[in-house]
Design a protein around this motif. Sequence first.
Motif, short mmCIF file in Angstrom:
data_model
loop_
_atom_site.label_atom_id
_atom_site.label_comp_id
_atom_site.label_asym_id
_atom_site.label_seq_id
_atom_site.Cartn_x
_atom_site.Cartn_y
_atom_site.Cartn_z
N ALA A 66 0.85 -1.20 0.00
CA ALA A 66 0.00 0.00 0.00
C ALA A 66 0.89 1.25 0.00
O ALA A 66 1.86 1.33 0.74
N HIS A 67 0.55 2.20 -0.84
CA HIS A 67 1.35 3.41 -0.99
C HIS A 67 0.64 4.60 -0.36
O HIS A 67 -0.60 4.68 -0.35
N CYS A 68 1.43 5.53 0.14
CA CYS A 68 0.83 6.68 0.81
C CYS A 68 0.46 7.78 -0.18
O CYS A 68 0.97 7.86 -1.29
N LEU A 69 -0.45 8.63 0.29
CA LEU A 69 -0.87 9.82 -0.44
C LEU A 69 0.17 10.91 -0.16
O LEU A 69 0.63 11.06 0.97
N PHE A 70 0.53 11.65 -1.20
CA PHE A 70 1.52 12.71 -1.06
C PHE A 70 0.88 14.08 -1.29
O PHE A 70 -0.16 14.19 -1.95
N TRP A 71 1.54 15.10 -0.76
CA TRP A 71 1.20 16.50 -1.01
C TRP A 71 2.40 17.13 -1.68
O TRP A 71 3.51 17.12 -1.14
N HIS A 72 2.21 17.63 -2.89
CA HIS A 72 3.31 18.23 -3.65
C HIS A 72 2.74 19.34 -4.53
O HIS A 72 1.75 19.14 -5.23
N GLN A 73 3.39 20.50 -4.51
CA GLN A 73 2.97 21.66 -5.31
C GLN A 73 1.49 21.99 -5.08
O GLN A 73 0.76 22.31 -6.00
N ARG A 74 1.06 21.86 -3.80
CA ARG A 74 -0.30 22.18 -3.37
C ARG A 74 -1.37 21.28 -3.99
O ARG A 74 -2.52 21.68 -4.17
N HIS A 75 -0.98 20.05 -4.32
CA HIS A 75 -1.92 19.07 -4.88
C HIS A 75 -1.63 17.70 -4.26
O HIS A 75 -0.50 17.41 -3.89
N PHE A 76 -2.68 16.87 -4.21
CA PHE A 76 -2.49 15.49 -3.78
C PHE A 76 -1.88 14.71 -4.94
O PHE A 76 -2.18 14.97 -6.10
N ALA A 77 -1.02 13.77 -4.60
CA ALA A 77 -0.34 12.97 -5.62
C ALA A 77 -0.10 11.57 -5.08
O ALA A 77 -0.07 11.35 -3.86
N ALA A 78 0.07 10.64 -5.99
CA ALA A 78 0.43 9.27 -5.64
C ALA A 78 1.77 8.96 -6.28
O ALA A 78 2.13 9.52 -7.32
N ALA A 79 2.50 8.07 -5.67
CA ALA A 79 3.80 7.70 -6.20
C ALA A 79 3.66 6.85 -7.44
O ALA A 79 2.74 6.02 -7.55
N ALA A 80 4.55 7.05 -8.38
CA ALA A 80 4.65 6.16 -9.53
C ALA A 80 5.63 5.06 -9.11
O ALA A 80 6.80 5.34 -8.86
N VAL A 81 5.14 3.86 -8.99
CA VAL A 81 5.95 2.77 -8.45
C VAL A 81 6.36 1.85 -9.57
O VAL A 81 5.54 1.41 -10.37
N GLU A 82 7.66 1.56 -9.61
CA GLU A 82 8.16 0.64 -10.62
C GLU A 82 7.82 -0.80 -10.25
O GLU A 82 7.79 -1.14 -9.06
N ALA A 83 7.56 -1.62 -11.24
CA ALA A 83 7.32 -3.04 -11.00
C ALA A 83 8.61 -3.67 -10.51
O ALA A 83 9.70 -3.31 -10.95
#
Length: 166
Positions: free
Chosen positions: A148-165
């Motif tokens: 499970a990946h966490c929610l991020f805050w970046h440049q005043r927006h919510f973002a999700a990590a791009a995870v490599e296989a």
Amino acid sequence: MSTDTTDELFRNAMARFTNGVTVITTANSGTPFGLIATSVCSLSADPPTVLVCVNRSASAHDVILRAKVFAVNLLSADQKDVAQRFASEKGPSRFDPAQWRAGKSGAPLLTGSVVSLDCKVIATHNGYSHTIFIGEITDSSTHDDPSAHCLFWHQRHFAAAAVEAR
């Protein structure tokens, strides 16, 4: 490149930092209080402690001071709705009873969060507009799915990590 340190430039600079989105919670006589925070970090492993910076104007600030407990709930990428609810609503309506349970301290823990840390306040420090709370972790839980990946805050927006296989 500007070297001025106006409030706006400071805010723009800090917006470039990427942070996990957490909901800091506490309770008073069974009523839940909470806020979104990105100023959270580990402090020590012995004893296990975290520090959380809470704006003095936040409704949960004085409740944390009185209760002397708080929980840190790291939101998963699938919990953007929780973050949006905390950003747009006030008071106990932020807490959907189906998503929350009381931790050992009484502070609300978010079901399905990447990690929840139940903490007792062991110290506070003046952080100008904020109070720096040092919390000793008394209990913790992690998401059943270790990927499970966490929610991020970046440049005043919510973002999700791009995870490599793997």
